[in-house]
Design a protein around this motif. Structure first.
Motif, mmCIF file in Angstrom:
data_model
loop_
_atom_site.group_PDB
_atom_site.id
_atom_site.type_symbol
_atom_site.label_atom_id
_atom_site.label_comp_id
_atom_site.label_asym_id
_atom_site.label_seq_id
_atom_site.Cartn_x
_atom_site.Cartn_y
_atom_site.Cartn_z
ATOM 1 N N UNK A 46 37.415 -9.790 37.586
ATOM 2 C CA UNK A 46 36.584 -9.045 36.639
ATOM 3 C C UNK A 46 36.628 -9.722 35.271
ATOM 4 N N UNK A 47 35.521 -9.677 34.555
ATOM 5 C CA UNK A 47 35.395 -10.324 33.255
ATOM 6 C C UNK A 47 34.851 -9.306 32.264
ATOM 7 N N UNK A 48 35.350 -9.326 31.034
ATOM 8 C CA UNK A 48 34.794 -8.492 29.978
ATOM 9 C C UNK A 48 33.565 -9.174 29.402
ATOM 10 N N UNK A 49 32.591 -8.375 28.961
ATOM 11 C CA UNK A 49 31.364 -8.947 28.413
ATOM 12 C C UNK A 49 31.649 -9.834 27.198
ATOM 13 N N UNK A 50 32.662 -9.473 26.415
ATOM 14 C CA UNK A 50 32.972 -10.274 25.211
ATOM 15 C C UNK A 50 33.399 -11.696 25.583
ATOM 16 N N UNK A 51 33.953 -11.858 26.788
ATOM 17 C CA UNK A 51 34.379 -13.184 27.244
ATOM 18 C C UNK A 51 33.326 -13.882 28.100
ATOM 19 N N UNK A 52 32.254 -13.172 28.415
ATOM 20 C CA UNK A 52 31.219 -13.718 29.304
ATOM 21 C C UNK A 52 30.465 -14.842 28.605
ATOM 22 N N UNK A 53 30.198 -15.963 29.280
ATOM 23 C CA UNK A 53 29.467 -17.067 28.649
ATOM 24 C C UNK A 53 27.983 -16.749 28.502
ATOM 25 N N UNK A 54 27.291 -17.536 27.703
ATOM 26 C CA UNK A 54 25.843 -17.405 27.573
ATOM 27 C C UNK A 54 25.200 -18.049 28.796
ATOM 28 N N UNK A 55 24.377 -17.285 29.513
ATOM 29 C CA UNK A 55 23.731 -17.807 30.722
ATOM 30 C C UNK A 55 22.222 -17.741 30.582
ATOM 31 N N UNK A 56 21.544 -18.519 31.416
ATOM 32 C CA UNK A 56 20.084 -18.510 31.451
ATOM 33 C C UNK A 56 19.657 -18.789 32.887
ATOM 34 N N UNK A 57 18.388 -18.521 33.192
ATOM 35 C CA UNK A 57 17.915 -18.676 34.573
ATOM 36 C C UNK A 57 16.401 -18.759 34.588
ATOM 37 N N UNK A 58 15.865 -19.024 35.765
ATOM 38 C CA UNK A 58 14.420 -18.981 35.983
ATOM 39 C C UNK A 58 14.051 -17.613 36.543
ATOM 40 N N UNK A 59 12.765 -17.334 36.605
ATOM 41 C CA UNK A 59 12.320 -16.026 37.098
ATOM 42 C C UNK A 59 12.800 -15.777 38.517
ATOM 43 N N UNK A 60 12.700 -16.792 39.379
ATOM 44 C CA UNK A 60 13.051 -16.599 40.787
ATOM 45 C C UNK A 60 14.551 -16.617 41.036
ATOM 46 N N UNK A 61 15.350 -17.129 40.089
ATOM 47 C CA UNK A 61 16.804 -17.131 40.286
ATOM 48 C C UNK A 61 17.482 -16.005 39.514
ATOM 49 N N UNK A 62 16.704 -15.205 38.819
ATOM 50 C CA UNK A 62 17.313 -14.120 38.055
ATOM 51 C C UNK A 62 18.103 -13.143 38.932
ATOM 52 N N UNK A 63 17.610 -12.764 40.114
ATOM 53 C CA UNK A 63 18.399 -11.836 40.922
ATOM 54 C C UNK A 63 19.799 -12.341 41.255
ATOM 55 N N UNK A 64 19.928 -13.619 41.593
ATOM 56 C CA UNK A 64 21.253 -14.125 41.950
ATOM 57 C C UNK A 64 22.131 -14.226 40.711
ATOM 58 N N UNK A 65 21.566 -14.643 39.576
ATOM 59 C CA UNK A 65 22.359 -14.678 38.346
ATOM 60 C C UNK A 65 22.836 -13.278 37.980
#
Length: 338
Positions: A46-65
């Motif tokens: 489990x990870x806290x949001x404050x420690x979560x990295x900045x992520x990005x994705x495409x429209x079709x890969x958003x569900x998996x991200x």
């Protein structure tokens, strides 16, 4: 103690010792046979949001991200129709039951969806730290990275494919790879040339630098020059749903789209048919066995300078573990297992 004679030799038998040996052997056999059933998986970190990295994705890969993020952040979720536009299903979180307190706005501040090209640009410009994109980095993006003095590390994460969609009323159910290429070079212009009705074909395309367009040019066209959409701007779609919206009302159109987007995100919301290519229908089986002609991959990427101790790199590595692969499979993609 008992004894027996064998070939004239007296052998003394300790029955208690034999019973002890047999019991130990039986217990060991049970233990070995049952190890697969009793072995526990490592708990999901489990990870806290404050420690979560900045992520990005495409429209079709958003569900998996999003699915991976919700799992690791402890947020319950389920697939639901996207009420904002009603053309796709999305993985909807329930932040009221999250293990820690943060809002959807907080989540979005760290998890963008800029599209394939935008995600790579964000990574190159250090606006995000790890991305999941619908394709590998493109030539234009590599040039941007070189000019910026940045190196990008990419790895194929899951199997996808480029599929071709038509209106359900279209009697043509199969095209050869060569026929597809000739339609998109303008050599074949009428459905009767491929066994259909006598009517002009409307070949819909995607905007430049989109994941679908890049895959079409590199995976299908093999260096051939596609039709020039600048002379027919009405055939160019700037959104993932564009080909669906057009083909649903155009019985003579054809377009292309990722397999995952069509089967997991659009599903039954927009009425189109996926075509067989070279006699092979796109399915999870044909994609996994690589018998469908236009199989592709989605990719995870980080900057090569990213510290291996950073949460971004740890997340990047986690995606390729068994737990990560299980999450990818749950999203509807086909994980590439190490």
């Amino acid at each position: 103690m008992r004894h027996a004679r064998f070939l004239g030799i007296t052998i003394f038998i300790d029955m208690k010792m034999i019973l002890h040996i047999l019991t130990c052997a039986a217990l060991m056999a049970v233990s070995l046979c049952g190890c697969d059933k009793t072995e526990k998986k490592e708990p999901i970190p489990k990870v806290d949001l404050k420690d979560w990295p900045l992520t990005d994705c495409s429209t079709s890969t958003r569900p998996v991200r999003d699915l991976v993020a919700y799992k690791l952040l402890g947020v319950p979720y389920e697939w639901k129709e996207d009420w904002l536009n009603g053309t796709t299903y999305i993985i909807q979180p329930d932040f009221t039951k999250a293990e820690s307190s943060f809002s959807y706005k907080d989540y979005l501040s760290k998890n963008l969806c800029s599209g394939t090209h935008g995600a790579y640009e964000s990574l190159i410009e250090s606006k995000t730290d790890v991305i999941i994109a619908s394709r590998d980095i493109s030539r234009n993006e590599l040039e941007l990275a070189r000019n910026s003095g940045v190196e990008i590390e990419t790895e194929p994460l899951a199997i996808d494919a480029l599929v071709f969609i038509v209106n359900p009323t279209n009697p043509v159910k199969n095209l050869s790879s060569d026929q597809v290429r000739k339609i998109y070079t303008g050599e074949i212009t009428n459905w009767k040339e491929v066994g259909g009705v006598d009517h002009a074909i409307t070949p819909y395309i995607r905007n430049a630098d989109s994941g679908s367009q890049e895959k079409m040019e590199t995976l299908v066209m093999n260096g051939l020059t596609m039709i020039d959409g600048t002379y027919m701007p009405e055939i160019i779609g700037s959104q993932m749903a564009s080909p669906y919206l057009q083909i649903e009302i155009d019985e003579y159109g054809i377009g292309y789209t990722p397999f995952f987007y069509c089967t997991a995100m659009v599903r039954d919301l927009l009425k189109v048919n996926m075509m067989s290519i070279d006699g092979v229908a796109p399915s999870k089986k044909s994609l996994s066995e690589n018998t469908y002609p236009f199989v592709s991959s989605i990719y995870a990427a980080v900057r090569k300078t990213e510290s291996h101790e950073s949460m971004a790199y740890k997340l990047f590595q986690f995606l390729f573990t068994k737990q990560g692969a299980d999450m990818i499979d749950e999203s509807g993609y086909i994980a590439i297992r190490q």
